[in-house]
Design an enzyme around this catalytic site. Structure first.
Site, PDB file in Angstrom:
ATOM      1  CB  CYS A 120      -6.308  38.694  28.114  1.00 19.94           C
ATOM      2  SG  CYS A 120      -7.721  38.827  29.525  1.00 19.94           S
ATOM      3  CE  LYS A 148      -8.106  37.700  20.474  1.00 17.20           C
ATOM      4  NZ  LYS A 148      -9.354  37.525  20.751  1.00 17.20           N
ATOM      5  CG  ASP A 176     -15.682  46.296  15.643  1.00 22.84           C
ATOM      6  OD1 ASP A 176     -15.770  46.060  16.868  1.00 22.84           O
ATOM      7  OD2 ASP A 176     -15.214  47.422  15.436  1.00 22.84           O
TER       8      ASP A 176
END
Length: 691
Positions: free
Chosen positions: A429, A468, A533
């Site tokens: 994050c 992550k 993306d």
């Protein structure tokens, strides 16, 4: 003003006269020239009769004033007592005159907003509406049936937050034996901190971090003589009251003074309940929708038991809802390969949105990121992020924490209280408020702390733990490829790599070549998920072709802009979706939102707010039939264009006023004085609140 109009017209002319290659080089979507139009003029003040007055800055109010207004608002006639609304009986409220809400049914009906068009979202799922007289679809309720069935929300939602658990967390009386045992085995117990809560006078504890990723906390606890005492923990788990005031806290206890004046440690406790057998009564909620996990008809003990309890004390554990919880022998590893994975998305990635994505083809869903400290403090709003719908057959939750003990206690509590298939730890994050606390992508600069966090979390729970990360914190420094070979040995089942650094944010395209490089370095027992993306089935196919070792691709912003991307990938086609089909998707979201947040006025407006947040993303979508080059790239900026019909043109608008008009088509007129500004300000191209 005239100069502004000339600039807009000149920019539109440049887009018309540039070639497709020139537009793509400038990251401008190559829309067919027949659909281009000059951008709307928002620089002049229009005097049209339908224009809304300018929005004035709101007066800042103190917390005490806001609390007083909230209490007064609850007592107003627009807030009918929930018990009274459900039953329609004035004697149904157990608090009577002491109730915080209004009991004046007639006054409530006089000021209640008009009912909305459509059918009550609860009638088909429950047969009766739990909001009763407060429901904005009251005219569709069937006569002769009770206003409320049992006062619960849709039963197909699980992972509710128990009040008993919340009270234990508030009072700091929850025990975490698994985490403490793991911390002790790793030599981190003395350096770890206890449950992150505030002391009784509202002061925050002082947290000090070591270089190796451990942390120390000093805390003040009040005894019954109102004297502040410092507690220090030994290796064996016992607590003493030292003379100096700089002692470290490992475990919280309550110090009392007996009648004989001797100070003793006391851990108040409640009996450890056993899980009831599954019966027709307590399992009927699972039969309304497809069950997520099946559990044999047996007694399940979901309590947390210490191996060597101290004499005279009992373990403090709440009664948990384990109706969907798997037995430990049924533990399974999540296979992410070839599955369509919806990323955890802040604000917009709520339960109704995830239900929409499940309908459109998503295989794996994950809840919004929850902060470990907030979970351990018993914040109901944070626990709401962990709620799960029965249609989410593969569901995980994402948490974020800065220290191994905080993360370990959070995952232990989640495993005990919730039904999830995996827990994802966010170490990527980029938000400042998270990074400044040492969490999120700040962990990328502290590999030892990363290791401690993953080892404690994976060693505490039986369900899979994933992580992550981003490519790095700074460009070109401490890159993640040097650590990826160690993730599986730490205990991670999978890792998601976002192809950008924290420093980069979203300023450049994702570096998929680096993601491929990391994937090839990963051991065979570590599944690698690429992120960044993905906006079409072409992107998906290219990544899987270039690097077959990739387990799957995480879909984030692509799902926000066009959630039907999951359908496109599964069917391998570019879906030229019509405006009517898109509106039906929004209708599904509204229906799911009313079931989740409620069909009363508050629920309607909450659903509207999250719908508007989502519309601030969907306006970036350009229909396939309007493009000169297909597919659309996620970094293309749409020029000003009109659609093939009025609804498509309205959906293409980047004005918040048009988003509000779309919401009114689905949820009726907005209340008087309504304003909206997107939470993610970068998604709004105009500064006006409502146009």
């Amino acid at each position: 003003m005239e100069g502004g109009e000339d600039d807009s017209r000149q920019g539109s002319t440049l887009v018309i006269h540039q070639t497709t290659e020139q537009l793509i080089a400038r990251c401008i979507a190559p829309v067919k020239k027949d659909f281009l139009r000059p951008p709307p003029d928002r620089t002049t003040t229009s005097s049209a009769p339908n224009d809304k007055p300018p929005v004035l800055a709101k007066e800042k109010k103190s917390k005490r004033q806001l609390k007083r207004e909230r209490l007064q608002d609850k007592k107003s006639t627009k807030n009918l007592c929930p018990n009274l609304a459900k039953s329609g009986d004035v004697n149904s409220c157990p608090y009577q005159v002491n109730c915080r809400f209004s009991h004046d049914i007639q006054a409530f009906k006089e000021q209640k907003l008009a009912d909305l068009e459509g059918e009550c979202p609860f009638l088909k799922s429950e047969g009766a509406c739990p909001y009763g007289l407060s429901c904005r679809f009251l005219n569709t309720h069937q006569e002769g049936k009770p206003l409320s069935s049992n006062g619960l929300k849709v039963r197909c939602e699980v992972n509710g937050f128990s009040k008993d658990v919340q009270k234990l967390l508030w009072k700091n009386k929850m025990t975490f034996p698994k985490t403490d045992a793991k911390l002790k085995s790793l030599g981190l117990l003395n350096k770890s901190k206890g449950n992150a809560v505030k002391n009784k006078d509202g002061g925050d504890k002082c947290v000090q971090s070591d270089d190796n990723g451990s942390c120390a906390v000093t805390s003040e606890l009040e005894n019954k003589d109102d004297g502040d005492k410092h507690h220090q923990s030994d290796d064996d788990g016992s607590c003493e009251v030292p003379a100096d005031s700089d002692s470290k806290l490992e475990r919280f206890v309550e110090v009392i003074k007996d009648d004989d004046g001797i100070k003793r440690e006391l851990e108040p406790d409640i009996p450890c309940p056993q899980k009831k057998r599954k019966t027709a009564e307590n399992c009927e909620d699972e039969e309304t929708e497809n069950e997520v996990v099946s559990v044999d008809d047996q007694i399940v003990d979901g309590c947390c038991i210490r191996s060597e309890p101290e004499a005279g004390t009992e373990v403090i554990t709440p009664e948990t809802d384990l109706s969907l919880k798997s037995h430990s022998r049924e533990k399974k590893l999540i296979d992410f390969r070839e599955k369509l994975y919806l990323a955890p998305l802040t604000t917009v990635g709520n339960l109704p949105f995830r239900r929409v994505c499940k309908v459109l083809g998503a295989d794996i869903t994950c809840g919004e990121m929850a902060m470990c400290t907030n979970l351990l403090e018993g914040q109901a709003s944070e626990w709401a992020l962990l709620r799960r719908h029965s249609s989410e057959d593969l569901f995980g939750v994402q948490i974020c924490g800065a220290h191994p003990d905080t993360v370990g206690r959070a995952v232990e509590l989640i495993e005990k209280e919730c039904t999830v298939d995996f827990i994802d730890i966010n170490m990527g994050c980029p938000i400042d408020i998270v990074v400044n606390k040492g969490a999120g992508s700040a962990l990328l600069t502290k590999p030892m702390r990363m290791q401690n966090v993953v080892e404690v979390a994976s060693g505490t729970v039986d369900i899979p733990v994933t992580i992550k990360v981003r490519t790095a914190y700074f460009e070109g420094r401490n890159r993640i490829d040097s650590l990826i070979a160690n993730f599986s040995s730490w205990g991670a089942s999978a890792v998601t790599i976002h192809g950008r650094s924290r420093q980069q944010r979203y300023s450049k395209p994702a570096d998929w070549d680096y993601v491929y490089q990391c994937t090839r370095k990963a051991p065979n027992n570590l599944q690698v998920v690429g992120n960044g993306d993905v906006f079409s089935f072409v992107d998906w196919n290219n990544h899987k072709t270039e690097c077959p070792e990739l387990a799957t691709c995480l879909i984030a912003r692509g799902a926000l802009i066009k959630p039907w991307i999951f359908t496109e990938i599964k069917e391998q086609r570019h879906w030229d979706i019509s405006s009517g089909e898109r509106l039906n998707i929004f209708k599904d979201f509204v229906h799911f939102g009313l079931q989740h947040w409620g069909s009363d006025t508050k629920g309607v407006e909450t659903t509207r707010r999250f719908l508007l947040e989502w519309l601030s993303y969907t306006c970036r979508y350009i229909p396939v039939g309007l493009l000169d080059v297909v597919p659309q790239r996620i970094n293309w900026r749409p020029p000003s264009y009109h659609g093939r019909d009025d609804l498509e043109t309205l959906m293409a608008s980047d004005s918040a006023a048009d988003w509000v008009r779309l919401s009114e088509m689905l949820l009726g007129k907005v209340p008087d004085g309504f304003t909206f500004a997107p939470k993610h300000k970068s998604n709004a191209y105009d500064r006006a609140e409502n146009g």
